[in-house]
Design an enzyme around this catalytic site. Structure first.
Site, PDB file in Angstrom:
ATOM      1  N   ARG A  89       0.852  -1.199   0.000  1.00  0.00           N
ATOM      2  CA  ARG A  89       0.000   0.000   0.000  1.00  0.00           C
ATOM      3  C   ARG A  89       0.883   1.243   0.000  1.00  0.00           C
ATOM      4  O   ARG A  89       1.575   1.515   0.961  1.00  0.00           O
ATOM      5  CB  ARG A  89      -0.923  -0.023   1.216  1.00  0.00           C
ATOM      6  CG  ARG A  89      -2.282   0.596   0.922  1.00  0.00           C
ATOM      7  CD  ARG A  89      -3.062   0.803   2.193  1.00  0.00           C
ATOM      8  NE  ARG A  89      -2.423   1.791   3.009  1.00  0.00           N
ATOM      9  CZ  ARG A  89      -2.398   1.780   4.355  1.00  0.00           C
ATOM     10  NH1 ARG A  89      -3.008   0.845   5.030  1.00  0.00           N
ATOM     11  NH2 ARG A  89      -1.771   2.726   5.014  1.00  0.00           N
ATOM     12  N   HIS A 148      -4.525   4.435   3.826  1.00  0.00           N
ATOM     13  CA  HIS A 148      -5.655   3.496   3.729  1.00  0.00           C
ATOM     14  C   HIS A 148      -6.873   4.194   3.108  1.00  0.00           C
ATOM     15  O   HIS A 148      -7.567   3.641   2.266  1.00  0.00           O
ATOM     16  CB  HIS A 148      -6.004   2.991   5.131  1.00  0.00           C
ATOM     17  CG  HIS A 148      -7.314   2.292   5.227  1.00  0.00           C
ATOM     18  ND1 HIS A 148      -7.506   1.014   4.764  1.00  0.00           N
ATOM     19  CD2 HIS A 148      -8.518   2.711   5.716  1.00  0.00           C
ATOM     20  CE1 HIS A 148      -8.770   0.668   4.966  1.00  0.00           C
ATOM     21  NE2 HIS A 148      -9.396   1.670   5.538  1.00  0.00           N
ATOM     22  N   TYR A 184       2.580   4.805  11.480  1.00  0.00           N
ATOM     23  CA  TYR A 184       2.899   3.377  11.560  1.00  0.00           C
ATOM     24  C   TYR A 184       3.691   2.817  10.377  1.00  0.00           C
ATOM     25  O   TYR A 184       4.228   1.725  10.448  1.00  0.00           O
ATOM     26  CB  TYR A 184       1.606   2.556  11.732  1.00  0.00           C
ATOM     27  CG  TYR A 184       0.594   2.717  10.615  1.00  0.00           C
ATOM     28  CD1 TYR A 184       0.684   1.968   9.450  1.00  0.00           C
ATOM     29  CD2 TYR A 184      -0.467   3.619  10.729  1.00  0.00           C
ATOM     30  CE1 TYR A 184      -0.244   2.115   8.432  1.00  0.00           C
ATOM     31  CE2 TYR A 184      -1.397   3.768   9.712  1.00  0.00           C
ATOM     32  CZ  TYR A 184      -1.277   3.011   8.568  1.00  0.00           C
ATOM     33  OH  TYR A 184      -2.196   3.164   7.565  1.00  0.00           O
TER      34      TYR A 184
HETATM   35  C1  LIG Z   1     -16.372  -6.354   9.671  1.00  0.00           C
HETATM   36  C2  LIG Z   1     -15.511  -5.108   9.698  1.00  0.00           C
HETATM   37  N1  LIG Z   1     -14.610  -4.940  10.685  1.00  0.00           N
HETATM   38  C3  LIG Z   1     -13.834  -3.835  10.717  1.00  0.00           C
HETATM   39  C4  LIG Z   1     -13.945  -2.883   9.733  1.00  0.00           C
HETATM   40  C5  LIG Z   1     -13.068  -1.634   9.781  1.00  0.00           C
HETATM   41  N2  LIG Z   1     -12.074  -1.707   8.682  1.00  0.00           N
HETATM   42  C6  LIG Z   1     -12.236  -0.997   7.558  1.00  0.00           C
HETATM   43  S1  LIG Z   1     -11.012  -1.257   6.460  1.00  0.00           S
HETATM   44  C7  LIG Z   1     -10.220  -2.335   7.484  1.00  0.00           C
HETATM   45  C8  LIG Z   1      -8.934  -2.998   7.067  1.00  0.00           C
HETATM   46  C9  LIG Z   1      -9.104  -4.039   6.016  1.00  0.00           C
HETATM   47  O1  LIG Z   1      -7.851  -4.435   5.524  1.00  0.00           O
HETATM   48  P1  LIG Z   1      -7.691  -5.400   4.305  1.00  0.00           P
HETATM   49  O2  LIG Z   1      -8.678  -6.509   4.390  1.00  0.00           O
HETATM   50  O3  LIG Z   1      -6.261  -5.766   4.222  1.00  0.00           O
HETATM   51  O4  LIG Z   1      -8.127  -4.504   3.045  1.00  0.00           O
HETATM   52  P2  LIG Z   1      -7.438  -3.175   2.475  1.00  0.00           P
HETATM   53  O5  LIG Z   1      -8.136  -2.030   3.138  1.00  0.00           O
HETATM   54  O6  LIG Z   1      -5.986  -3.208   2.801  1.00  0.00           O
HETATM   55  O7  LIG Z   1      -7.693  -3.216   0.997  1.00  0.00           O
HETATM   56  C10 LIG Z   1     -10.941  -2.472   8.684  1.00  0.00           C
HETATM   57  C11 LIG Z   1     -10.502  -3.334   9.802  1.00  0.00           C
HETATM   58  C12 LIG Z   1     -14.903  -3.096   8.733  1.00  0.00           C
HETATM   59  N3  LIG Z   1     -15.073  -2.236   7.725  1.00  0.00           N
HETATM   60  N4  LIG Z   1     -15.658  -4.217   8.710  1.00  0.00           N
END
Ligand SMILES: Cc1ncc(C[n+]2csc(CCOP(=O)(O)OP(=O)(O)O)c2C)c(N)n1
Ligand SMILES: [Mg+2]
Length: 348
Positions: free
Chosen positions: A255, A259, A268
């Site tokens: 990334r 985010h 971080y």
């Molecule tokens: C069920 C749920 N738990 C927590 C969140 C909060 N949240 C939003 S994005 C994220 C990180 C997800 O990371 P990843 O699966 O690696 O996807 P990326 O954003 O890196 O594409 C989290 C924990 C959420 N949207 N849904």
């Protein structure tokens, strides 16, 4: 007995570095196909960069940046047929553009306006999924349904590295494996789930190792190499269409942007690692490949960029021209019988 195919651990690559690593090629892709991939990459890159600006200008809400994810999205998308279904996460919010969805629709979604809702069946693109991994069982179910109906369509579901720790991911993957659903599980492993690194996400050596537990093959591919992603996804789609069931594709990337617009990664992330990644970002890598092949030059690259900018200019203008949303819509589709106290407030 399920036949478990061992996952590939090495990253598949096609694009070289213009120096010591030689360029490869993908069988079946002609010059027009290669240029179509480039146009799609630039369209998504332009959408993403403009969206960050629109956010800063207060014209769209919080936005999930996908800078340097374009090769994963375009490469995998390009291996699909129109009848195939796409289940995006918020990270692939603009993938509908590649199916002809107006930019204004997706921009409206990020504006929180009902003009951003679409009928999934119009594009075979499901709603953008914000809860992590909850769309994996939906995609597995749709794919299984297509199989039961004897329809020759597959589904692809996009999720991140963090999503592989969610129950929904495991339920969907297991279901797809048992039912031999024609599904591609496409994991964008960008190294981070907001501030949680992938090393804290799993004790497995690689994410693709999870495929074996569900009796499906896995492939590991360089997520910055649009051609490698295309080729790997094409293999997975062929397997699915042939009735051989799901495949797990782990596209490895990093990334190189926050985010989302609400995030400050300086708390971080290692800035040197980000700089390294930005210098080798996926659109530039492909552009240099096309230039080495002699099928792209300054003028044609500029024309593609201008075309994409025009799409975005028209898109934001159309999104902003939408009349204000009717606030009753918030409730109309939520309740068959609205509670009386809500009904009172409603009429004010
Ligand atoms: C069920 C749920 N738990 C927590 C969140 C909060 N949240 C939003 S994005 C994220 C990180 C997800 O990371 P990843 O699966 O690696 O996807 P990326 O954003 O890196 O594409 C989290 C924990 C959420 N949207 N849904
Ligand atoms: Mg991630």
């Amino acid at each position: 007995m399920a036949h478990v195919v061992p996952a590939e651990r090495d990253l598949r690559r096609v694009i070289g570095d213009g120096a010591t690593v030689p360029d490869g090629e993908v069988e079946g892709l002609g010059e027009d196909d290669l240029l179509a991939l480039y146009r799609r990459l630039v369209l998504l890159r332009t959408y993403d960069e403009r969206s960050v600006v629109y956010h800063r200008q207060g014209r769209i809400g919080t936005y999930a940046i996908f800078w340097n994810h374009e090769a994963m999205q375009v490469g995998s998308f390009s291996a699909l047929e129109e009848r195939d279904w796409i289940f995006p996460s918020y990270r692939e919010s603009a993938i509908g553009l590649l199916r002809g969805m107006p930019a204004s629709t997706i921009l409206s979604w990020w504006r929180g306006h009902p003009a951003g809702w679409w009928n999934p069946a119009d594009y075979n693109v499901a709603s953008i999924c914000v809860p992590i991994a909850t769309h994996v069982p939906h995609a597995a179910g749709l794919a299984w349904g297509k199989k039961l109906k004897g329809e020759d369509a597959v589904a692809i579901v996009y999720f991140g590295d963090g999503a592989t720790s969610e129950g929904s991911f495991h339920e969907g993957a297991n279901f797809a494996g048992v039912m031999k659903a024609p599904l591609v599980l496409f994991c964008n492993n960008n190294g981070w789930a907001i501030s949680t690194p992938v090393s804290a996400q799993t004790a497995a050596e690689t994410l693709v190792d999870k495929a074996a537990g569900y009796g499906m093959p896995g492939m590991r591919v360089d997520g910055g190499d649009v051609l490698a992603v295309y080729e790997a996804t094409r293999d997975a789609v062929e397997r699915a269409r042939a009735g051989d069931g799901p495949t797990f594709v782990e596209a490895v990337s990093y990334r190189a942007a926050p985010h989302a617009t609400a995030d400050d990664p300086s708390a971080y992330i290692d800035p040197e690692r980000v700089e390294e990644e930005r210098a080798n970002e996926c659109v530039g890598r492909y552009e240099r490949y096309l230039r080495r092949l002699g099928i792209l030059d300054d003028d044609s690259a500029e024309a593609v960029r201008q075309e994409a900018l025009d799409v975005l200019r028209a898109g934001i203008a159309a999104a902003e021209a939408e009349p204000p949303a009717d606030r009753d819509l918030l409730f109309e589709n939520a309740f068959v019988d609205p509670p009386p106290n809500l009904r009172e407030g409603w009429d004010k």
